[in-house]
Motif scaffolding. Structure first.
Motif, PDB file in Angstrom:
ATOM      1  N   GLY A 138      -5.423   1.501   3.604  1.00 61.07           N
ATOM      2  CA  GLY A 138      -4.579   2.579   3.099  1.00 61.07           C
ATOM      3  C   GLY A 138      -4.988   2.906   1.677  1.00 61.07           C
ATOM      4  O   GLY A 138      -6.024   2.456   1.193  1.00 61.07           O
ATOM      5  N   ASP A 139      -4.172   3.702   1.019  1.00 62.45           N
ATOM      6  CA  ASP A 139      -4.459   4.115  -0.357  1.00 62.45           C
ATOM      7  C   ASP A 139      -3.314   3.724  -1.278  1.00 62.45           C
ATOM      8  O   ASP A 139      -2.140   3.917  -0.939  1.00 62.45           O
ATOM      9  CB  ASP A 139      -4.655   5.624  -0.445  1.00 62.45           C
ATOM     10  CG  ASP A 139      -5.919   6.093   0.250  1.00 62.45           C
ATOM     11  OD1 ASP A 139      -6.928   5.379   0.161  1.00 62.45           O
ATOM     12  OD2 ASP A 139      -5.890   7.170   0.866  1.00 62.45           O
ATOM     13  N   LEU A 140      -3.664   3.179  -2.427  1.00 64.24           N
ATOM     14  CA  LEU A 140      -2.697   2.935  -3.492  1.00 64.24           C
ATOM     15  C   LEU A 140      -2.691   4.163  -4.385  1.00 64.24           C
ATOM     16  O   LEU A 140      -3.745   4.745  -4.665  1.00 64.24           O
ATOM     17  CB  LEU A 140      -3.091   1.716  -4.318  1.00 64.24           C
ATOM     18  CG  LEU A 140      -3.200   0.381  -3.595  1.00 64.24           C
ATOM     19  CD1 LEU A 140      -3.693  -0.694  -4.558  1.00 64.24           C
ATOM     20  CD2 LEU A 140      -1.873  -0.013  -2.996  1.00 64.24           C
ATOM     21  N   GLN A 141      -1.528   4.583  -4.842  1.00 66.77           N
ATOM     22  CA  GLN A 141      -1.426   5.698  -5.770  1.00 66.77           C
ATOM     23  C   GLN A 141      -1.334   5.130  -7.182  1.00 66.77           C
ATOM     24  O   GLN A 141      -0.431   4.345  -7.480  1.00 66.77           O
ATOM     25  CB  GLN A 141      -0.194   6.564  -5.467  1.00 66.77           C
ATOM     26  CG  GLN A 141      -0.229   7.211  -4.104  1.00 66.77           C
ATOM     27  CD  GLN A 141      -1.444   8.103  -3.927  1.00 66.77           C
ATOM     28  OE1 GLN A 141      -1.797   8.894  -4.804  1.00 66.77           O
ATOM     29  NE2 GLN A 141      -2.094   7.970  -2.790  1.00 66.77           N
ATOM     30  N   VAL A 142      -2.284   5.500  -8.024  1.00 75.99           N
ATOM     31  CA  VAL A 142      -2.355   4.976  -9.386  1.00 75.99           C
ATOM     32  C   VAL A 142      -2.001   6.104 -10.351  1.00 75.99           C
ATOM     33  O   VAL A 142      -2.558   7.196 -10.262  1.00 75.99           O
ATOM     34  CB  VAL A 142      -3.764   4.421  -9.701  1.00 75.99           C
ATOM     35  CG1 VAL A 142      -3.832   3.874 -11.106  1.00 75.99           C
ATOM     36  CG2 VAL A 142      -4.178   3.388  -8.673  1.00 75.99           C
ATOM     37  N   GLU A 143      -1.066   5.824 -11.270  1.00 74.88           N
ATOM     38  CA  GLU A 143      -0.648   6.801 -12.275  1.00 74.88           C
ATOM     39  C   GLU A 143      -0.730   6.162 -13.655  1.00 74.88           C
ATOM     40  O   GLU A 143      -0.410   4.981 -13.808  1.00 74.88           O
ATOM     41  CB  GLU A 143       0.801   7.233 -12.047  1.00 74.88           C
ATOM     42  CG  GLU A 143       1.061   7.886 -10.723  1.00 74.88           C
ATOM     43  CD  GLU A 143       2.525   8.213 -10.540  1.00 74.88           C
ATOM     44  OE1 GLU A 143       3.217   8.456 -11.560  1.00 74.88           O
ATOM     45  OE2 GLU A 143       2.982   8.206  -9.405  1.00 74.88           O
ATOM     46  N   ASP A 194       0.661   3.141 -15.630  1.00 72.52           N
ATOM     47  CA  ASP A 194       2.120   3.123 -15.588  1.00 72.52           C
ATOM     48  C   ASP A 194       2.644   2.565 -14.270  1.00 72.52           C
ATOM     49  O   ASP A 194       3.625   1.832 -14.255  1.00 72.52           O
ATOM     50  CB  ASP A 194       2.687   4.525 -15.801  1.00 72.52           C
ATOM     51  CG  ASP A 194       2.323   5.096 -17.160  1.00 72.52           C
ATOM     52  OD1 ASP A 194       2.211   4.311 -18.123  1.00 72.52           O
ATOM     53  OD2 ASP A 194       2.135   6.319 -17.258  1.00 72.52           O
ATOM     54  N   ALA A 195       1.999   2.936 -13.157  1.00 71.08           N
ATOM     55  CA  ALA A 195       2.485   2.511 -11.847  1.00 71.08           C
ATOM     56  C   ALA A 195       1.348   2.469 -10.843  1.00 71.08           C
ATOM     57  O   ALA A 195       0.412   3.266 -10.908  1.00 71.08           O
ATOM     58  CB  ALA A 195       3.570   3.461 -11.350  1.00 71.08           C
ATOM     59  N   VAL A 196       1.451   1.523  -9.922  1.00 67.42           N
ATOM     60  CA  VAL A 196       0.570   1.442  -8.763  1.00 67.42           C
ATOM     61  C   VAL A 196       1.509   1.355  -7.558  1.00 67.42           C
ATOM     62  O   VAL A 196       2.225   0.364  -7.411  1.00 67.42           O
ATOM     63  CB  VAL A 196      -0.357   0.213  -8.812  1.00 67.42           C
ATOM     64  CG1 VAL A 196      -1.231   0.157  -7.570  1.00 67.42           C
ATOM     65  CG2 VAL A 196      -1.207   0.223 -10.066  1.00 67.42           C
ATOM     66  N   THR A 197       1.530   2.411  -6.758  1.00 65.72           N
ATOM     67  CA  THR A 197       2.498   2.440  -5.660  1.00 65.72           C
ATOM     68  C   THR A 197       1.836   2.291  -4.303  1.00 65.72           C
ATOM     69  O   THR A 197       0.723   2.756  -4.072  1.00 65.72           O
ATOM     70  CB  THR A 197       3.326   3.736  -5.680  1.00 65.72           C
ATOM     71  OG1 THR A 197       2.453   4.862  -5.631  1.00 65.72           O
ATOM     72  CG2 THR A 197       4.184   3.827  -6.922  1.00 65.72           C
ATOM     73  N   VAL A 230       3.273  -7.158  -9.069  1.00 72.13           N
ATOM     74  CA  VAL A 230       2.676  -8.113  -8.128  1.00 72.13           C
ATOM     75  C   VAL A 230       1.170  -8.212  -8.381  1.00 72.13           C
ATOM     76  O   VAL A 230       0.613  -9.316  -8.407  1.00 72.13           O
ATOM     77  CB  VAL A 230       2.952  -7.697  -6.666  1.00 72.13           C
ATOM     78  CG1 VAL A 230       2.218  -8.609  -5.694  1.00 72.13           C
ATOM     79  CG2 VAL A 230       4.440  -7.674  -6.378  1.00 72.13           C
ATOM     80  N   LEU A 231       0.513  -7.083  -8.584  1.00 72.93           N
ATOM     81  CA  LEU A 231      -0.927  -7.080  -8.835  1.00 72.93           C
ATOM     82  C   LEU A 231      -1.273  -7.775 -10.149  1.00 72.93           C
ATOM     83  O   LEU A 231      -2.307  -8.434 -10.249  1.00 72.93           O
ATOM     84  CB  LEU A 231      -1.462  -5.647  -8.830  1.00 72.93           C
ATOM     85  CG  LEU A 231      -1.404  -4.929  -7.487  1.00 72.93           C
ATOM     86  CD1 LEU A 231      -1.763  -3.453  -7.650  1.00 72.93           C
ATOM     87  CD2 LEU A 231      -2.315  -5.591  -6.475  1.00 72.93           C
ATOM     88  N   GLU A 232      -0.396  -7.639 -11.146  1.00 70.54           N
ATOM     89  CA  GLU A 232      -0.640  -8.315 -12.423  1.00 70.54           C
ATOM     90  C   GLU A 232      -0.562  -9.832 -12.259  1.00 70.54           C
ATOM     91  O   GLU A 232      -1.368 -10.561 -12.837  1.00 70.54           O
ATOM     92  CB  GLU A 232       0.371  -7.837 -13.464  1.00 70.54           C
ATOM     93  CG  GLU A 232       0.120  -6.417 -13.918  1.00 70.54           C
ATOM     94  CD  GLU A 232       1.194  -5.870 -14.831  1.00 70.54           C
ATOM     95  OE1 GLU A 232       0.875  -4.952 -15.592  1.00 70.54           O
ATOM     96  OE2 GLU A 232       2.356  -6.349 -14.786  1.00 70.54           O
ATOM     97  N   VAL A 233       0.384 -10.307 -11.465  1.00 69.71           N
ATOM     98  CA  VAL A 233       0.543 -11.754 -11.255  1.00 69.71           C
ATOM     99  C   VAL A 233      -0.608 -12.321 -10.426  1.00 69.71           C
ATOM    100  O   VAL A 233      -1.121 -13.402 -10.716  1.00 69.71           O
ATOM    101  CB  VAL A 233       1.899 -12.051 -10.571  1.00 69.71           C
ATOM    102  CG1 VAL A 233       1.978 -13.494 -10.107  1.00 69.71           C
ATOM    103  CG2 VAL A 233       3.041 -11.728 -11.508  1.00 69.71           C
ATOM    104  N   THR A 234      -1.054 -11.586  -9.412  1.00 65.54           N
ATOM    105  CA  THR A 234      -2.100 -12.089  -8.517  1.00 65.54           C
ATOM    106  C   THR A 234      -3.506 -11.805  -9.027  1.00 65.54           C
ATOM    107  O   THR A 234      -4.483 -12.243  -8.415  1.00 65.54           O
ATOM    108  CB  THR A 234      -1.955 -11.483  -7.112  1.00 65.54           C
ATOM    109  OG1 THR A 234      -2.087 -10.062  -7.194  1.00 65.54           O
ATOM    110  CG2 THR A 234      -0.629 -11.862  -6.489  1.00 65.54           C
TER     111      THR A 234
END
Length: 100
Positions: free
Chosen positions: A30-35, A58-61, A70-74
């Motif tokens: 799928g695709d992550l939306q990065v802003e 600002d956000a990764v949705t 979650v991405l920052e922790v992993t």
């Protein structure tokens, strides 16, 4: 000279490697939306994209939910930050060419 800041948004393809029939296949999950906000430093060397451009994400949705914490922790943000810088640099340079 002053740094230039611009908002950006793009889709980051999420891929997964699996083995099928004894070959490695990359599947598109799928695709992550990065802003975020991208910054252009005109005084930095044109040869080093990572000195010339930087980003604040600002956000990764995913499916409407912000998964950036979650991405920052992993440790999953490094690849997204690099892709964001490359995307922003490409969009910024193309925008500069059209404006001139």
């Amino acid at each position: 000279m002053k740094n230039t800041a611009r908002d950006f948004r793009f889709s980051f393809p999420l891929k997964h490697k699996v083995v099928r029939n004894l070959t490695i296949v990359t599947e598109h999950v799928g695709d992550l939306q990065v802003e975020g906000v991208g910054y252009f430093n005109p005084s930095a060397s044109r040869l080093d994209i990572f000195d010339r451009y930087s980003v604040d994400i600002d956000a990764v949705t995913w499916a409407g939910k912000d998964i950036k914490p979650v991405l920052e922790v992993t440790g999953g943000m490094d690849e997204i930050i690099e892709a964001s810088i490359r995307f922003f640099a490409h969009e910024f340079e193309n925008g500069m060419g059209r404006a001139a």
